[in-house]
Design an enzyme around this catalytic site. Structure first.
Site, PDB file in Angstrom:
ATOM      1  N   ASP A   1      23.933  78.019   3.911  1.00  0.00           N
ATOM      2  CA  ASP A   1      25.132  78.346   4.684  1.00  0.00           C
ATOM      3  C   ASP A   1      25.602  76.999   5.244  1.00  0.00           C
ATOM      4  O   ASP A   1      24.816  76.288   5.890  1.00  0.00           O
ATOM      5  CB  ASP A   1      24.746  79.322   5.815  1.00  0.00           C
ATOM      6  CG  ASP A   1      25.959  79.769   6.628  1.00  0.00           C
ATOM      7  OD1 ASP A   1      26.797  78.913   6.975  1.00  0.00           O
ATOM      8  OD2 ASP A   1      26.050  80.965   6.928  1.00  0.00           O
TER       9      ASP A   1
ATOM     10  N   SER B   1      44.102  72.770   1.929  1.00  0.00           N
ATOM     11  CA  SER B   1      45.080  73.840   1.726  1.00  0.00           C
ATOM     12  C   SER B   1      46.475  73.256   1.929  1.00  0.00           C
ATOM     13  O   SER B   1      46.619  72.213   2.583  1.00  0.00           O
ATOM     14  CB  SER B   1      44.848  74.944   2.765  1.00  0.00           C
ATOM     15  OG  SER B   1      45.886  75.910   2.736  1.00  0.00           O
TER      16      SER B   1
ATOM     17  N   TYR C   1      43.260  78.703  11.339  1.00  0.00           N
ATOM     18  CA  TYR C   1      42.862  78.279   9.987  1.00  0.00           C
ATOM     19  C   TYR C   1      43.502  76.930   9.655  1.00  0.00           C
ATOM     20  O   TYR C   1      42.839  76.011   9.190  1.00  0.00           O
ATOM     21  CB  TYR C   1      43.275  79.352   8.976  1.00  0.00           C
ATOM     22  CG  TYR C   1      43.045  78.971   7.538  1.00  0.00           C
ATOM     23  CD1 TYR C   1      41.747  78.900   7.018  1.00  0.00           C
ATOM     24  CD2 TYR C   1      44.108  78.678   6.681  1.00  0.00           C
ATOM     25  CE1 TYR C   1      41.532  78.555   5.690  1.00  0.00           C
ATOM     26  CE2 TYR C   1      43.900  78.335   5.353  1.00  0.00           C
ATOM     27  CZ  TYR C   1      42.618  78.273   4.860  1.00  0.00           C
ATOM     28  OH  TYR C   1      42.401  77.935   3.544  1.00  0.00           O
TER      29      TYR C   1
ATOM     30  N   LYS D   1      42.084  73.037   8.552  1.00  0.00           N
ATOM     31  CA  LYS D   1      42.460  72.330   7.326  1.00  0.00           C
ATOM     32  C   LYS D   1      43.161  71.005   7.654  1.00  0.00           C
ATOM     33  O   LYS D   1      42.991  70.021   6.945  1.00  0.00           O
ATOM     34  CB  LYS D   1      43.325  73.231   6.431  1.00  0.00           C
ATOM     35  CG  LYS D   1      42.557  74.462   5.897  1.00  0.00           C
ATOM     36  CD  LYS D   1      41.346  74.086   5.050  1.00  0.00           C
ATOM     37  CE  LYS D   1      40.661  75.277   4.400  1.00  0.00           C
ATOM     38  NZ  LYS D   1      39.515  74.912   3.542  1.00  0.00           N
TER      39      LYS D   1
HETATM   40  N1  LIG Z   1      42.604  81.575  -1.878  1.00  0.00           N
HETATM   41  C1  LIG Z   1      43.574  80.899  -1.245  1.00  0.00           C
HETATM   42  O1  LIG Z   1      44.720  81.375  -1.095  1.00  0.00           O
HETATM   43  C2  LIG Z   1      43.283  79.507  -0.746  1.00  0.00           C
HETATM   44  C3  LIG Z   1      44.376  78.638  -0.536  1.00  0.00           C
HETATM   45  C4  LIG Z   1      44.127  77.352  -0.092  1.00  0.00           C
HETATM   46  C5  LIG Z   1      42.833  76.949   0.146  1.00  0.00           C
HETATM   47  N2  LIG Z   1      41.793  77.804  -0.065  1.00  0.00           N
HETATM   48  C6  LIG Z   1      40.436  77.319   0.195  1.00  0.00           C
HETATM   49  O2  LIG Z   1      39.694  77.401  -1.004  1.00  0.00           O
HETATM   50  C7  LIG Z   1      38.299  77.448  -0.670  1.00  0.00           C
HETATM   51  C8  LIG Z   1      37.639  78.521  -1.512  1.00  0.00           C
HETATM   52  O3  LIG Z   1      38.163  79.779  -1.167  1.00  0.00           O
HETATM   53  P1  LIG Z   1      38.516  80.862  -2.277  1.00  0.00           P
HETATM   54  O4  LIG Z   1      39.970  81.013  -2.314  1.00  0.00           O
HETATM   55  O5  LIG Z   1      37.803  80.566  -3.525  1.00  0.00           O
HETATM   56  O6  LIG Z   1      37.962  82.185  -1.556  1.00  0.00           O
HETATM   57  P2  LIG Z   1      36.649  83.083  -1.788  1.00  0.00           P
HETATM   58  O7  LIG Z   1      36.705  83.723  -3.126  1.00  0.00           O
HETATM   59  O8  LIG Z   1      36.582  83.931  -0.585  1.00  0.00           O
HETATM   60  O9  LIG Z   1      35.442  82.041  -1.818  1.00  0.00           O
HETATM   61  C9  LIG Z   1      34.981  81.432  -0.634  1.00  0.00           C
HETATM   62  C10 LIG Z   1      33.583  80.910  -0.874  1.00  0.00           C
HETATM   63  O10 LIG Z   1      33.155  80.231   0.321  1.00  0.00           O
HETATM   64  C11 LIG Z   1      31.876  80.747   0.672  1.00  0.00           C
HETATM   65  N3  LIG Z   1      31.586  80.610   2.085  1.00  0.00           N
HETATM   66  C12 LIG Z   1      32.303  81.059   3.153  1.00  0.00           C
HETATM   67  N4  LIG Z   1      31.677  80.733   4.293  1.00  0.00           N
HETATM   68  C13 LIG Z   1      30.538  80.071   3.944  1.00  0.00           C
HETATM   69  C14 LIG Z   1      29.477  79.485   4.662  1.00  0.00           C
HETATM   70  N5  LIG Z   1      29.419  79.512   6.002  1.00  0.00           N
HETATM   71  N6  LIG Z   1      28.481  78.865   3.963  1.00  0.00           N
HETATM   72  C15 LIG Z   1      28.506  78.828   2.613  1.00  0.00           C
HETATM   73  N7  LIG Z   1      29.472  79.390   1.872  1.00  0.00           N
HETATM   74  C16 LIG Z   1      30.479  79.989   2.533  1.00  0.00           C
HETATM   75  C17 LIG Z   1      31.894  82.204   0.228  1.00  0.00           C
HETATM   76  O11 LIG Z   1      30.567  82.677   0.158  1.00  0.00           O
HETATM   77  P3  LIG Z   1      30.162  84.231   0.361  1.00  0.00           P
HETATM   78  O12 LIG Z   1      30.377  84.881  -0.975  1.00  0.00           O
HETATM   79  O13 LIG Z   1      28.739  84.175   0.776  1.00  0.00           O
HETATM   80  O14 LIG Z   1      31.072  84.797   1.424  1.00  0.00           O
HETATM   81  C18 LIG Z   1      32.568  82.033  -1.132  1.00  0.00           C
HETATM   82  O15 LIG Z   1      31.645  81.557  -2.078  1.00  0.00           O
HETATM   83  C19 LIG Z   1      38.227  77.679   0.835  1.00  0.00           C
HETATM   84  O16 LIG Z   1      37.917  76.453   1.474  1.00  0.00           O
HETATM   85  C20 LIG Z   1      39.636  78.123   1.201  1.00  0.00           C
HETATM   86  O17 LIG Z   1      39.962  77.801   2.538  1.00  0.00           O
HETATM   87  C21 LIG Z   1      41.992  79.072  -0.522  1.00  0.00           C
END
Ligand SMILES: NC(=O)c1ccc[n+]([C@@H]2O[C@H](COP(=O)([O-])OP(=O)(O)OC[C@H]3O[C@@H](n4cnc5c(N)ncnc54)[C@H](OP(=O)(O)O)[C@@H]3O)[C@@H](O)[C@H]2O)c1
Length: 277
Positions: free
Chosen positions: A56, A135, A148, A152
């Site tokens: 984590d 982001s 959030y 970022k």
């Molecule tokens: N999707 C969007 O619209 C978007 C846009 C811009 C930026 N982002 C960024 O992209 C990144 C990835 O997000 P995603 O879109 O791929 O969403 P996601 O499918 O929800 O994946 C997030 C990942 O982060 C992990 N995570 C969260 N908290 C954690 C912690 N404390 N320790 C270890 N792992 C943790 C989750 O693990 P668990 O499965 O254990 O929860 C999951 O593997 C993030 O930094 C997010 O802010 C996303």
């Protein structure tokens, strides 16, 4: 040329996509996550090309030891992706204190401590690339995303300064700035604040009502491929803006900010100490 990668948050979304595509290309991946079983299928297909570490990112001691173990297992790691993160969504006033602490600990402190854990290894091996998944909300903000976006913006500042600190060691830093992506971000992973009626009828309320139908355009497969190309290309831009929603938003906001500063130029130059006589 095959490369070795270290990625956090690989159980779903961008982290999982990166891991899948990299393994399929023949790269080796040290994939870290909270739920190691989530990668059993990839482990069965790719065997030792996939090294799995459970952590984590809010556990600084655990993060440091998983980083050390990954470098020991793979020997060299060319690219580190600080990806783990989630969105705490709501008006700033609506969050419980614990929600705020967890958002900062995950998105900001987790990224800072990951960078601090990998830099000695990257320096010792003569360089590498640190990629921070930030982001479009690292350059902009909106109602419901103040918290959030703050995390970022914080990693943007961290990476911009870090790039100047570690460039001399051959370590490159890239800030990835995606728009909305179809992952678990807006569903399973989201941490919503408890709505306060006082915001009814305000921009917070309008965004809250709109969020359910927000047209998410970003394809995680194409986003991951673009991130991989950015490492392969060797140019390592400081910023990588991704998504047709992000591009006009970020360029528009940054241009408006620049225009506002230009309009204040006389004020800025009026506040210096008088020259010594
Ligand atoms: N999707 C969007 O619209 C978007 C846009 C811009 C930026 N982002 C960024 O992209 C990144 C990835 O997000 P995603 O879109 O791929 O969403 P996601 O499918 O929800 O994946 C997030 C990942 O982060 C992990 N995570 C969260 N908290 C954690 C912690 N404390 N320790 C270890 N792992 C943790 C989750 O693990 P668990 O499965 O254990 O929860 C999951 O593997 C993030 O930094 C997010 O802010 C996303």
């Amino acid at each position: 040329m095959s490369r070795n990668w270290f990625i956090t948050g690989t159980s779903s979304g961008i982290g999982r996509q990166l891991t899948e595509q990299l393994l399929a290309r023949g790269d080796r991946v040290a994939a870290t996550l909270r739920r190691p079983g989530a990668l059993d299928d990839l482990r069965a297909t790719y065997g030792d090309a996939l090294w799995i570490g459970q952590v984590d990112v809010t556990d600084t001691v655990g993060l440091r030891s998983v980083v050390d173990a990954a470098f020991a297992a793979l020997g060299r790691i060319d690219a580190v992706v600080s990806n783990a993160g989630y969105g705490a969504i709501g008006a700033l006033e609506e969050f419980a204190d614990a929600q705020i602490d967890r958002q900062i600990a995950t998105n900001f402190t987790g990224s800072v401590q990951l960078a601090r854990a990998v830099i000695p290894h990257l320096r010792a091996q003569g360089g590498g690339q640190f990629l921070q998944i930030a982001s479009a909300l690292g350059q902009t903000a909106s109602p419901m995303t103040a918290l959030y976006a703050a995390t970022k913006w914080a990693v943007e500042g961290m990476c911009e300064g870090l790039a100047m600190e570690v460039g001399a060691f051959g370590i490159k830093v890239t800030i990835v700035e995606p728009g909305a992506i179809r992952t678990d971000f807006g569903s399973r992973s989201a941490d919503a604040a408890a709505p306060m009626a006082v915001y009814d009828g305000t921009p917070v309320d309008r965004v809250r009502k709109m969020s359910a139908d927000y047209p998410v355009r970003g394809d995680p497969v194409k986003m991951a491929a673009a991130i991989i190309r950015c490492v392969e290309g060797g140019e390592a831009p400081l910023r990588l803006l991704l998504g047709s929603d992000a591009w006009p938003r970020v360029t528009g906001v940054v241009q408006a900010r620049l225009d506002a500063w230009h309009a204040q130029k006389d004020v800025a130059f009026s506040t210096d100490l008088a020259p010594a006589s």
